[in-house]
Design a protein around this motif. Structure first.
Motif, PDB file in Angstrom:
ATOM      1  N   VAL A  11      -2.010  -2.207  -3.854  1.00  0.00           N
ATOM      2  CA  VAL A  11      -1.552  -2.988  -4.998  1.00  0.00           C
ATOM      3  C   VAL A  11      -1.879  -4.470  -4.761  1.00  0.00           C
ATOM      4  O   VAL A  11      -1.480  -5.040  -3.742  1.00  0.00           O
ATOM      5  CB  VAL A  11      -0.038  -2.792  -5.227  1.00  0.00           C
ATOM      6  CG1 VAL A  11       0.429  -3.561  -6.447  1.00  0.00           C
ATOM      7  CG2 VAL A  11       0.291  -1.301  -5.347  1.00  0.00           C
ATOM      8  N   ASP A  59      -3.572  -1.650  -9.399  1.00  0.00           N
ATOM      9  CA  ASP A  59      -3.580  -0.643  -8.338  1.00  0.00           C
ATOM     10  C   ASP A  59      -5.029  -0.255  -8.093  1.00  0.00           C
ATOM     11  O   ASP A  59      -5.734   0.152  -9.028  1.00  0.00           O
ATOM     12  CB  ASP A  59      -2.795   0.600  -8.759  1.00  0.00           C
ATOM     13  CG  ASP A  59      -1.323   0.311  -9.015  1.00  0.00           C
ATOM     14  OD1 ASP A  59      -0.776  -0.602  -8.379  1.00  0.00           O
ATOM     15  OD2 ASP A  59      -0.727   1.012  -9.856  1.00  0.00           O
ATOM     16  N   CYS A  65       0.404  10.353 -11.968  1.00  0.00           N
ATOM     17  CA  CYS A  65      -0.658  10.174 -10.968  1.00  0.00           C
ATOM     18  C   CYS A  65      -1.260  11.521 -10.561  1.00  0.00           C
ATOM     19  O   CYS A  65      -2.476  11.622 -10.355  1.00  0.00           O
ATOM     20  CB  CYS A  65      -0.134   9.424  -9.749  1.00  0.00           C
ATOM     21  SG  CYS A  65       0.101   7.654 -10.068  1.00  0.00           S
ATOM     22  N   ARG A  70      -6.773   3.902 -16.366  1.00  0.00           N
ATOM     23  CA  ARG A  70      -7.438   4.257 -15.116  1.00  0.00           C
ATOM     24  C   ARG A  70      -8.928   4.037 -15.334  1.00  0.00           C
ATOM     25  O   ARG A  70      -9.508   4.600 -16.252  1.00  0.00           O
ATOM     26  CB  ARG A  70      -7.115   5.690 -14.735  1.00  0.00           C
ATOM     27  CG  ARG A  70      -5.668   5.813 -14.269  1.00  0.00           C
ATOM     28  CD  ARG A  70      -5.226   7.242 -14.054  1.00  0.00           C
ATOM     29  NE  ARG A  70      -3.897   7.275 -13.487  1.00  0.00           N
ATOM     30  CZ  ARG A  70      -2.769   7.212 -14.200  1.00  0.00           C
ATOM     31  NH1 ARG A  70      -2.819   7.112 -15.506  1.00  0.00           N
ATOM     32  NH2 ARG A  70      -1.601   7.244 -13.600  1.00  0.00           N
ATOM     33  N   TYR A 127      -7.643   2.229  -6.006  1.00  0.00           N
ATOM     34  CA  TYR A 127      -7.669   3.486  -5.268  1.00  0.00           C
ATOM     35  C   TYR A 127      -8.087   3.215  -3.827  1.00  0.00           C
ATOM     36  O   TYR A 127      -9.187   2.747  -3.555  1.00  0.00           O
ATOM     37  CB  TYR A 127      -8.621   4.477  -5.932  1.00  0.00           C
ATOM     38  CG  TYR A 127      -8.064   5.027  -7.230  1.00  0.00           C
ATOM     39  CD1 TYR A 127      -7.228   6.133  -7.218  1.00  0.00           C
ATOM     40  CD2 TYR A 127      -8.347   4.423  -8.442  1.00  0.00           C
ATOM     41  CE1 TYR A 127      -6.699   6.642  -8.408  1.00  0.00           C
ATOM     42  CE2 TYR A 127      -7.828   4.915  -9.630  1.00  0.00           C
ATOM     43  CZ  TYR A 127      -7.001   6.019  -9.601  1.00  0.00           C
ATOM     44  OH  TYR A 127      -6.477   6.510 -10.764  1.00  0.00           O
ATOM     45  N   ARG A 128      -7.196   3.480  -2.904  1.00  0.00           N
ATOM     46  CA  ARG A 128      -7.415   3.180  -1.486  1.00  0.00           C
ATOM     47  C   ARG A 128      -8.649   3.888  -0.934  1.00  0.00           C
ATOM     48  O   ARG A 128      -9.358   3.339  -0.083  1.00  0.00           O
ATOM     49  CB  ARG A 128      -6.164   3.564  -0.692  1.00  0.00           C
ATOM     50  CG  ARG A 128      -6.189   3.161   0.754  1.00  0.00           C
ATOM     51  CD  ARG A 128      -4.784   3.343   1.349  1.00  0.00           C
ATOM     52  NE  ARG A 128      -4.773   3.115   2.770  1.00  0.00           N
ATOM     53  CZ  ARG A 128      -4.710   4.101   3.664  1.00  0.00           C
ATOM     54  NH1 ARG A 128      -4.637   5.367   3.296  1.00  0.00           N
ATOM     55  NH2 ARG A 128      -4.703   3.810   4.955  1.00  0.00           N
ATOM     56  N   THR A 160      -1.496  10.113  -4.440  1.00  0.00           N
ATOM     57  CA  THR A 160      -2.625   9.215  -4.651  1.00  0.00           C
ATOM     58  C   THR A 160      -2.315   7.902  -3.956  1.00  0.00           C
ATOM     59  O   THR A 160      -1.300   7.267  -4.248  1.00  0.00           O
ATOM     60  CB  THR A 160      -2.861   8.974  -6.153  1.00  0.00           C
ATOM     61  OG1 THR A 160      -3.079  10.233  -6.795  1.00  0.00           O
ATOM     62  CG2 THR A 160      -4.078   8.081  -6.365  1.00  0.00           C
ATOM     63  N   ASP A 161      -3.200   7.499  -3.037  1.00  0.00           N
ATOM     64  CA  ASP A 161      -3.006   6.256  -2.291  1.00  0.00           C
ATOM     65  C   ASP A 161      -3.544   5.071  -3.086  1.00  0.00           C
ATOM     66  O   ASP A 161      -4.710   5.078  -3.507  1.00  0.00           O
ATOM     67  CB  ASP A 161      -3.741   6.306  -0.952  1.00  0.00           C
ATOM     68  CG  ASP A 161      -3.130   7.284   0.036  1.00  0.00           C
ATOM     69  OD1 ASP A 161      -2.205   8.029  -0.337  1.00  0.00           O
ATOM     70  OD2 ASP A 161      -3.593   7.300   1.190  1.00  0.00           O
ATOM     71  N   TYR A 162      -2.687   4.075  -3.253  1.00  0.00           N
ATOM     72  CA  TYR A 162      -3.055   2.853  -3.957  1.00  0.00           C
ATOM     73  C   TYR A 162      -2.823   1.641  -3.058  1.00  0.00           C
ATOM     74  O   TYR A 162      -1.873   1.613  -2.273  1.00  0.00           O
ATOM     75  CB  TYR A 162      -2.187   2.646  -5.204  1.00  0.00           C
ATOM     76  CG  TYR A 162      -2.376   3.672  -6.274  1.00  0.00           C
ATOM     77  CD1 TYR A 162      -3.512   3.664  -7.081  1.00  0.00           C
ATOM     78  CD2 TYR A 162      -1.410   4.646  -6.511  1.00  0.00           C
ATOM     79  CE1 TYR A 162      -3.671   4.600  -8.083  1.00  0.00           C
ATOM     80  CE2 TYR A 162      -1.565   5.585  -7.507  1.00  0.00           C
ATOM     81  CZ  TYR A 162      -2.699   5.558  -8.292  1.00  0.00           C
ATOM     82  OH  TYR A 162      -2.855   6.482  -9.284  1.00  0.00           O
ATOM     83  N   CYS A 184       0.876  -1.181   0.000  1.00  0.00           N
ATOM     84  CA  CYS A 184       0.000   0.000   0.000  1.00  0.00           C
ATOM     85  C   CYS A 184       0.912   1.230   0.000  1.00  0.00           C
ATOM     86  O   CYS A 184       1.723   1.400   0.914  1.00  0.00           O
ATOM     87  CB  CYS A 184      -0.892  -0.038   1.233  1.00  0.00           C
ATOM     88  SG  CYS A 184      -2.127   1.274   1.255  1.00  0.00           S
ATOM     89  N   SER A 225      -9.741   1.769 -10.248  1.00  0.00           N
ATOM     90  CA  SER A 225      -8.510   0.983 -10.306  1.00  0.00           C
ATOM     91  C   SER A 225      -7.649   1.424 -11.483  1.00  0.00           C
ATOM     92  O   SER A 225      -8.094   2.169 -12.356  1.00  0.00           O
ATOM     93  CB  SER A 225      -8.831  -0.510 -10.421  1.00  0.00           C
ATOM     94  OG  SER A 225      -9.474  -0.796 -11.643  1.00  0.00           O
TER      95      SER A 225
END
Length: 167
Positions: free
Chosen positions: A60, A110, A33, A88, A112-113, A56-58, A25, A99
């Protein structure tokens, strides 16, 4: 491999299921991004994509552990450049970024958190911080790397090996 997690668009019409534990993460600050975040957030009614610091928090995940369970027909692909291998995926019902996957041989997705329901995996690192927005102050809660650290690459390679071994 334990449990599942659900990722949902803002209105709930699109969902995906994540099986097992993520590879990692991370928050990404690369130029792509950041630009994608600006474009996706500019869509009508779109929820946030980037954090206040521009990252941008991902989360994985291996590609074989991600599955759309609802509303896949509502997904729209967005590319920054026509020939880019990066896709995206946005839920067209409410313009929620869902995602990121790739046209080439990359074996991960990835997610999107911010779209995750329930308890989100903790952020482990900040990558490509050399591209952070001018004047942005990054939190010091996790390690920061100007590019992609060896630890990041090693985690991806370990996940690929596990896939090859059927684990």
């Amino acid at each position: 491999m334990t449990g599942t997690r659900t990722v949902s668009c803002a209105c709930g019409r699109v969902e995906l299921e994540l099986r097992g534990e993520p590879i990692l993460c991370a928050a990404c600050y690369c130029d792509d991004c950041q630009e994608a975040g600006r474009r996706l957030e500019a869509l009508p009614g779109a929820p946030p994509v980037k954090g206040q610091d521009g990252g941008t928090d991902y989360v994985v995940y291996r590609k074989d552990r991600v599955r759309y369970t609802k509303g896949a027909e509502l997904l729209q692909r967005h590319k920054l450049r026509e020939r880019s291998p990066t896709n995206r995926w946005v839920a067209s019902c409410c313009n929620s970024a869902m995602s990121v996957n790739f046209d080439d041989a990359k074996f991960w997705v990835d997610v999107y958190r911010l779209r995750m329901k329930g308890e989100r995996p903790p952020l482990e690192m900040r990558v490509s911080t050399r591209f952070k927005p001018e004047g942005a102050t990054l939190p010091t809660d996790v390690p920061q790397y100007p590019s992609y650290p060896f630890k990041f690459i090693l985690r991806l390679l370990g996940a690929r090996l596990a896939m090859l071994l059927g684990r």
